[in-house]
Design a protein around this motif. Sequence first.
Motif, PDB file in Angstrom:
ATOM      1  N   HIS A   1     -26.215  -8.939 -17.883  1.00  0.00           N
ATOM      2  CA  HIS A   1     -25.277  -8.133 -18.693  1.00  0.00           C
ATOM      3  C   HIS A   1     -23.831  -8.297 -18.240  1.00  0.00           C
ATOM      4  O   HIS A   1     -22.975  -7.519 -18.656  1.00  0.00           O
ATOM      5  CB  HIS A   1     -25.699  -6.660 -18.668  1.00  0.00           C
ATOM      6  CG  HIS A   1     -27.000  -6.427 -19.369  1.00  0.00           C
ATOM      7  ND1 HIS A   1     -27.084  -6.221 -20.728  1.00  0.00           N
ATOM      8  CD2 HIS A   1     -28.270  -6.436 -18.918  1.00  0.00           C
ATOM      9  CE1 HIS A   1     -28.353  -6.096 -21.076  1.00  0.00           C
ATOM     10  NE2 HIS A   1     -29.104  -6.216 -19.985  1.00  0.00           N
ATOM     11  N   ARG A   2     -23.575  -9.280 -17.404  1.00  0.00           N
ATOM     12  CA  ARG A   2     -22.220  -9.542 -16.877  1.00  0.00           C
ATOM     13  C   ARG A   2     -21.569  -8.249 -16.392  1.00  0.00           C
ATOM     14  O   ARG A   2     -20.415  -7.930 -16.689  1.00  0.00           O
ATOM     15  CB  ARG A   2     -21.350 -10.179 -17.963  1.00  0.00           C
ATOM     16  CG  ARG A   2     -21.960 -11.459 -18.524  1.00  0.00           C
ATOM     17  CD  ARG A   2     -21.307 -11.865 -19.816  1.00  0.00           C
ATOM     18  NE  ARG A   2     -20.021 -12.499 -19.576  1.00  0.00           N
ATOM     19  CZ  ARG A   2     -19.862 -13.790 -19.319  1.00  0.00           C
ATOM     20  NH1 ARG A   2     -20.913 -14.581 -19.269  1.00  0.00           N
ATOM     21  NH2 ARG A   2     -18.682 -14.304 -19.118  1.00  0.00           N
ATOM     22  N   SER A   3     -22.384  -7.519 -15.641  1.00  0.00           N
ATOM     23  CA  SER A   3     -21.950  -6.218 -15.161  1.00  0.00           C
ATOM     24  C   SER A   3     -21.367  -6.360 -13.750  1.00  0.00           C
ATOM     25  O   SER A   3     -21.701  -7.314 -13.030  1.00  0.00           O
ATOM     26  CB  SER A   3     -23.202  -5.329 -15.176  1.00  0.00           C
ATOM     27  OG  SER A   3     -23.073  -4.266 -14.332  1.00  0.00           O
TER      28      SER A   3
ATOM     29  N   ALA B   1     -25.669  -0.072 -10.203  1.00  0.00           N
ATOM     30  CA  ALA B   1     -25.920   0.696  -8.969  1.00  0.00           C
ATOM     31  C   ALA B   1     -27.427   0.651  -8.697  1.00  0.00           C
ATOM     32  O   ALA B   1     -28.187   0.049  -9.458  1.00  0.00           O
ATOM     33  CB  ALA B   1     -25.431   2.124  -9.139  1.00  0.00           C
ATOM     34  N   ILE B   2     -27.853   1.288  -7.629  1.00  0.00           N
ATOM     35  CA  ILE B   2     -29.283   1.316  -7.267  1.00  0.00           C
ATOM     36  C   ILE B   2     -29.767   2.770  -7.320  1.00  0.00           C
ATOM     37  O   ILE B   2     -29.108   3.662  -6.768  1.00  0.00           O
ATOM     38  CB  ILE B   2     -29.492   0.775  -5.823  1.00  0.00           C
ATOM     39  CG1 ILE B   2     -29.008  -0.672  -5.677  1.00  0.00           C
ATOM     40  CG2 ILE B   2     -30.942   0.916  -5.380  1.00  0.00           C
ATOM     41  CD1 ILE B   2     -29.904  -1.748  -6.238  1.00  0.00           C
ATOM     42  N   PRO B   3     -30.916   3.017  -7.974  1.00  0.00           N
ATOM     43  CA  PRO B   3     -31.447   4.384  -7.993  1.00  0.00           C
ATOM     44  C   PRO B   3     -31.929   4.791  -6.588  1.00  0.00           C
ATOM     45  O   PRO B   3     -32.676   4.036  -5.952  1.00  0.00           O
ATOM     46  CB  PRO B   3     -32.638   4.304  -8.965  1.00  0.00           C
ATOM     47  CG  PRO B   3     -32.971   2.849  -9.078  1.00  0.00           C
ATOM     48  CD  PRO B   3     -31.755   2.060  -8.717  1.00  0.00           C
TER      49      PRO B   3
ATOM     50  N   ARG C   1     -30.401  -9.181 -10.965  1.00  0.00           N
ATOM     51  CA  ARG C   1     -30.695 -10.012 -12.151  1.00  0.00           C
ATOM     52  C   ARG C   1     -30.165  -9.333 -13.404  1.00  0.00           C
ATOM     53  O   ARG C   1     -29.572  -9.972 -14.271  1.00  0.00           O
ATOM     54  CB  ARG C   1     -32.214 -10.211 -12.291  1.00  0.00           C
ATOM     55  CG  ARG C   1     -32.743 -11.275 -11.373  1.00  0.00           C
ATOM     56  CD  ARG C   1     -34.207 -11.569 -11.729  1.00  0.00           C
ATOM     57  NE  ARG C   1     -34.914 -12.030 -10.555  1.00  0.00           N
ATOM     58  CZ  ARG C   1     -36.244 -12.021 -10.416  1.00  0.00           C
ATOM     59  NH1 ARG C   1     -37.009 -11.559 -11.389  1.00  0.00           N
ATOM     60  NH2 ARG C   1     -36.809 -12.463  -9.317  1.00  0.00           N
ATOM     61  N   LEU C   2     -30.372  -8.016 -13.492  1.00  0.00           N
ATOM     62  CA  LEU C   2     -29.908  -7.266 -14.672  1.00  0.00           C
ATOM     63  C   LEU C   2     -28.375  -7.321 -14.769  1.00  0.00           C
ATOM     64  O   LEU C   2     -27.803  -7.453 -15.857  1.00  0.00           O
ATOM     65  CB  LEU C   2     -30.378  -5.809 -14.557  1.00  0.00           C
ATOM     66  CG  LEU C   2     -30.411  -4.997 -15.843  1.00  0.00           C
ATOM     67  CD1 LEU C   2     -31.473  -5.524 -16.797  1.00  0.00           C
ATOM     68  CD2 LEU C   2     -30.702  -3.522 -15.526  1.00  0.00           C
ATOM     69  N   ALA C   3     -27.733  -7.247 -13.590  1.00  0.00           N
ATOM     70  CA  ALA C   3     -26.261  -7.287 -13.572  1.00  0.00           C
ATOM     71  C   ALA C   3     -25.777  -8.649 -14.079  1.00  0.00           C
ATOM     72  O   ALA C   3     -24.836  -8.722 -14.881  1.00  0.00           O
ATOM     73  CB  ALA C   3     -25.751  -7.034 -12.151  1.00  0.00           C
TER      74      ALA C   3
END
Length: 387
Positions: A26-28, A346-348, A21-23
């Motif tokens: 922020h169009r990441s 990425a994923i922590p 969702r965050l990606a």
Amino acid sequence: MKPANSILASSGTSVFEVMSRLAIEHRSINLGQGFPDGNGPEDVRAKAAHFLEDKPNQYPPMLGVPELRQAVAAHAKRFYGLEIDWEREVMVASGATEVLASCLFGLIEPGDEVVLLEPLYDSYLPIVRRAGAVPRLVRLAPPGWELPRDDLAAAFSAKTKLILLNSPMNPAAKLFTREELAFIAELVLRHDAYAVCDEVYEHLAFDGRTHIPLMTFPGMRRRCLKIGSAGKTFALTGWKVGYVTAAPELLQPIAKAHQFITFTTPPNLQRAVAYGLGKDDAYFRSLARELETKRDVFAKGLAEVGFDVLACHGTYFISADFRPLGFNGDDVEFCRHITTEAGVTAIPVSAFYEGAGPDHFVRFAFCKEDEVLRGALERLRRHFRRG
Ligand code: PMP
Ligand code: GLN
């Protein structure tokens, strides 16, 4: 109002969903959640489309369509020399996630103990607890991810019902070695336990390594539940077609759980996966070979940006230590930072541990088109001003 179930209510939203969702926000470039950005093999999709038009589109048999159960058995024979009775020893369900839940609900009695290895996939612990078991966690740690044999032996007891084993392992990108597997098999036998083997990345093993199912070890044939997923084997993660192979007396209670959770899985997808599992060896080899090339390019690029990159022996994932970049914060903060400031997600790695885990490693999914990987590296390079 009365409270909801406390185990599920206390779980947050999955880290994969949160980061995706965050990606989007922020169009990441999303190298977080593990899904390929290709569209899967065209012939397998064409079969699914054909079978959608073909009859029947009604409830298939609860254990799965015969073609797919036969194909799963034939695949186990072809790759691992296992003789499987497709009628009594194979069940299809809606993704490995559902298979895992069905295995745990089908086998666990309240009070049983379950041995799990961290880092672990996020559905394991909530379902183990919801099934009433007490988890016994054993930690593998980066950078080497060695199996801590003494800790593992100490986690087993007379109360151990089963161990949940994921090899090739997400996110460690580790394949358990023959010696490690023999050690685990010995503990399972000694404690009269079972092994739920999450082998969704079975065909994604690199550099000439091969995945060895625990089920092939002496004494393990009737104690292991071997799980696969079409999502990973055909790069079609949205299909959610999973399968499990186990001795009839183990499969029966698991099928009871499955019949009350989803009961069946879409028949056209099952029939297409049956076709896919029959593809020639070259297809299965190419899966790993293509990913291996991506891994090499991506690992080199990450090292040029300044990450300390960990070894990657399989799966879709590679992890890296970000401390050499001089970032002042933990892995969760780092993942937010690169999403919002560099445009890469990425994923922590700490998300795969309960409680405080290693906090300076992040996991990237490299199962992406080459230009997507190049774009992500370029963004990271620009952001960290190197290369
Ligand atoms: N196990 C592991 C280790 C995974 O990484 C995943 C995620 N794909 C799954 C199970 C779930 O597989 P499926 O999408 O078939 O439910
Ligand atoms: N297995 C995938 C991963 O580890 C995610 C699956 C999911 O989103 N539940 O990234």
